[in-house]
Scaffold this motif. Structure first.
Motif, mmCIF file in Angstrom:
data_model
loop_
_atom_site.group_PDB
_atom_site.id
_atom_site.type_symbol
_atom_site.label_atom_id
_atom_site.label_comp_id
_atom_site.label_asym_id
_atom_site.label_seq_id
_atom_site.Cartn_x
_atom_site.Cartn_y
_atom_site.Cartn_z
ATOM 1 N N HIS A 1 -13.043 -6.194 3.766
ATOM 2 C CA HIS A 1 -11.657 -6.060 3.289
ATOM 3 C C HIS A 1 -11.219 -4.592 3.213
ATOM 4 N N HIS B 1 -7.414 -3.947 -5.946
ATOM 5 C CA HIS B 1 -7.578 -2.516 -5.704
ATOM 6 C C HIS B 1 -8.029 -1.804 -6.971
ATOM 7 N N HIS C 1 0.027 -5.039 7.131
ATOM 8 C CA HIS C 1 -0.771 -5.070 5.904
ATOM 9 C C HIS C 1 -1.340 -3.686 5.571
ATOM 10 N N HIS D 1 0.810 -1.218 0.000
ATOM 11 C CA HIS D 1 0.000 0.000 0.000
ATOM 12 C C HIS D 1 0.842 1.266 0.000
#
Ligand code: RUQ
Ligand code: CUA
Ligand code: CA
Length: 642
Positions: free
Chosen positions: A331, A437, A186, A138
């Motif tokens: 999620h 994504h 994460h 990310h």
């Protein structure tokens, strides 16, 4: 297969539709240039364009992909930063062309730049230098008052529990922090307001605390934590223990709240256990309350770590967290750019849950029940994973199982949830295939501009030439500037762009040439100082027992030292200062048969250490093309037998 994906279009164009396509683009651009040159003759130019179009040729209206065409020599509108997933790197793309501009090694080793090999990069990698892998998910750009300020990009490493920072003036990673007491970082997002003081990072996998061999098989004693890292010092500021596990996270536009999804409220260790509950939850963190609790001495520490740890589990009742139940295994967690909602994406539920950030004060004050913070919970389709926004009230959610992007209107979704007869779904567009994504231009900032949408598809299947059993993934670019989403580009990618962010090109200010006092090579400057060396002028060999330190300059096409002698077994450190001041004049240094390779940019100092373990003559050469005499930019290391 549509015309623009015809592989023949890239080769010779002997006949048929591929030839027509070749003419199309050239004809279209040629005519457009002619119009521009003619200036006032707009109407005539337009007529000319229409008339000179070959049969079967397309206009931008007919062929949306032309909108994403950036002609050779033209510059893109946006920088795109793509995580490299389990390749461990970050890639920089130009948007809308989707051309790859650069790769920034972070958690991987890079043969070209020497990342993971040079002393400066090993210093950044710290104790993580022992790992040769990473899993970068990310990427997020630092913000001031909810707008990208172009200073840093932060990214997590799920594989080895790290958070890295990239300096966006030099496009190099300058800090990596290993997060203690937790396993697998994460979700990662940044505080948006008043500025990025904290990097928020979710640790995903629950473990015993401390993880020192106790409670190996007692999963009910495993915990995980929400982590805040100080964006400037890159020290871990605090950690909050939570119930369940943590997946994705985002922050609000007041600077007071952040939220994370939890898919394993069951704290199971097997797949079946993790799907037992009908609802998991979103955890919301009250940042000022966390800071106040630490001030009030309510934190403890775990094991050797000095990081203050607060207990944010429900039972602890410290008033720093609330748990909002949402359907099964959510999620993605995304904040709408108007600052009003956290949107949790259902994954195993076909819904998204819209959390009203305006209700969080009341929720923390105990005035309302957690579910009362849900503004709406509406169905979109199968496998909603991530949501992004256009700044015009619409949201775009990836549907993994349906292989679609769903465009929907937030206000209408709330009306529908409250019983009105309105259709909140605007469009579903097939994507290829199985998107994770998606990300719209400037979407994580107040300036979300609704122009481009990147959809990161996990499978490309038949979209590209076959590359054997391992296929590329597929990043698709979609024009979202109009009412209707239009696919404009397929971009094959190697493992595994997991997420991306787009930043307007004027929001970054990269330099052309290194500054001589750059902190990136401060450790090397310090060492040179101790050796009495002036890096900019000296070409000297310092012998210090078995350690030999070679200091040299470089200026195209020569090294300041073209020959040095060491003894077999010596530990050699070569430090090179590139005296060239011209933009784009990078030298390299590679010692044949020694695994030694690095980049030295204009005005940069870089160093690399190795053992001269083989007697004989060992040439070194410049491996970044720098000059007509680049091949001749060489020298010899003479190693005397021990
Ligand atoms: S998570 S495919 Cu690592 Cu970003 Cu959702
Ligand atoms: Cu110096 Cu190539
Ligand atoms: Ca679950």
């Amino acid at each position: 297969m549509s015309e623009q994906h015809d592989p023949q279009g890239h080769g010779e164009t002997p006949a048929g539709s591929s030839a027509a396509h070749g003419l199309t683009r050239r004809g279209f651009l040629g005519a457009a240039a002619a119009v521009g040159a003619a200036g006032a003759t707009g109407v005539a130019g337009a007529l000319l364009t229409a008339q000179s179009r070959p049969a079967g040729a397309a206009t931008a209206a007919e062929d949306p992909s032309l909108k994403a065409h950036v002609a050779p020599g033209e510059l893109d509108e946006y920088y795109g930063f793509w995580s490299g997933g389990h390749s461990g790197e970050v890639r920089v793309l130009g948007i809308p062309s989707m051309r790859e501009l650069m790769r920034i090694p972070v958690f991987n080793t890079c043969s070209a730049t020497g990342w993971g090999l040079t002393n400066e990069s090993k210093h950044v990698l710290g104790d993580g230098a022992r790992f040769h892998n990473g899993d970068a998910h990310h990427p997020h750009v630092s913000m001031t008052d909810g707008r990208y300020d172009g200073k840093y990009l932060f990214i997590n490493d799920k594989a080895n529990t790290r958070v890295a920072r990239i300096r966006l003036d030099i496009f190099k990673c300058d800090r990596i922090t290993s997060i203690p007491n937790v396993s697998a970082i994460h979700g990662l997002r940044l505080q948006k307001v008043p500025h990025t003081k904290y990097v928020f990072a979710n640790a995903e996998m629950p473990i015993p605390q401390p993880n020192d061999g106790r409670d190996l098989d007692n999963a009910q004693n495993y915990w995980t934590m929400f982590n805040a890292i100080d964006a400037e010092s890159m020290e871990v500021a605090w950690q909050v223990i939570v119930d369940g596990n943590l997946d994705n996270t985002d922050a609000d536009y007041t600077g007071r709240y952040a939220a994370s999804t939890c898919y394993n409220s069951e704290r199971g260790v097997h797949l079946g256990d993790m799907m037992r509950n009908e609802r998991d939850w979103v955890v919301v963190y009250n940042i000022p309350a966390i800071e106040a609790a630490i001030q009030a001495g309510k934190a403890t520490t775990i094991g050797d770590s000095k990081v203050p740890v607060l207990d944010g589990r429900k039972a602890a009742n410290l008033g720093i967290t609330v748990y909002i139940p949402v359907p099964k295994n959510p999620h993605g967690l995304n904040t709408s750019p108007d600052g009003r909602y956290f949107i949790a994406n259902g994954k195993l539920s076909p819904t998204v849950s819209i959390i009203d950030i305006g209700k969080l004060d009341d929720l923390f004050a105990g005035k309302i029940e957690p579910r009362k913070a849900i503004a709406a919970e509406v169905e979109l389709g199968l496998g909603p994973l991530h949501t992004t926004f256009d700044g015009r009230g619409n949201a775009y959610t990836t549907l993994f199982l349906d292989s679609q992007v769903c465009k929907w209107n937030i206000a209408d979704a709330i009306r529908a949830y409250n019983g009105e007869k309105v259709d909140y779904i605007r469009q579903k567009l097939d994507v290829s295939y199985q998107p994770g994504h998606n990300h719209a231009s400037l979407t994580e900032s107040r300036e979300a501009d609704g122009k481009w949408l990147a959809v990161l598809c996990k499978f490309s299947k038949d979209r590209f030439l076959n590359t054997g059993p391992l296929k590329p993934e597929n990043d698709q670019l979609i024009d979202i500037s109009g009412e209707e989403m239009k696919l404009v580009h397929d971009g094959p990618t190697f493992a595994e762009p997991h997420d991306c962010i787009m930043v307007r090109r004027d929001q970054l200010r990269p330099v052309d040439v290194w500054k001589r006092d750059d902190p990136f090579f401060a450790i090397t400057r310090e060492r040179a100082k101790k050796d009495g060396i002036t890096l900019e002028t000296d070409n000297k060999v310092i012998r210090d027992g078995r350690q030999v330190r070679v200091y040299m300059t470089s200026a195209a096409p020569t090294y300041g030292i073209q020959e040095f002698t060491v003894k077999q077994g010596d530990e050699v450190t070569v430090t090179i200062t590139n005296l060239d001041t011209v933009s784009d004049l990078t030298h390299g240094f590679c010692v044949v048969n020694h695994g030694v390779s690095m980049e030295i940019g204009p005005q940069q100092t870089a160093s690399i250490s190795f053992v001269a373990d083989k007697p004989g003559v060992h040439w070194y050469y410049c491996n970044w093309f720098c000059h007509a005499m680049h091949m001749e930019m060489v020298g010899r290391m003479l190693v005397e037998k021990a």
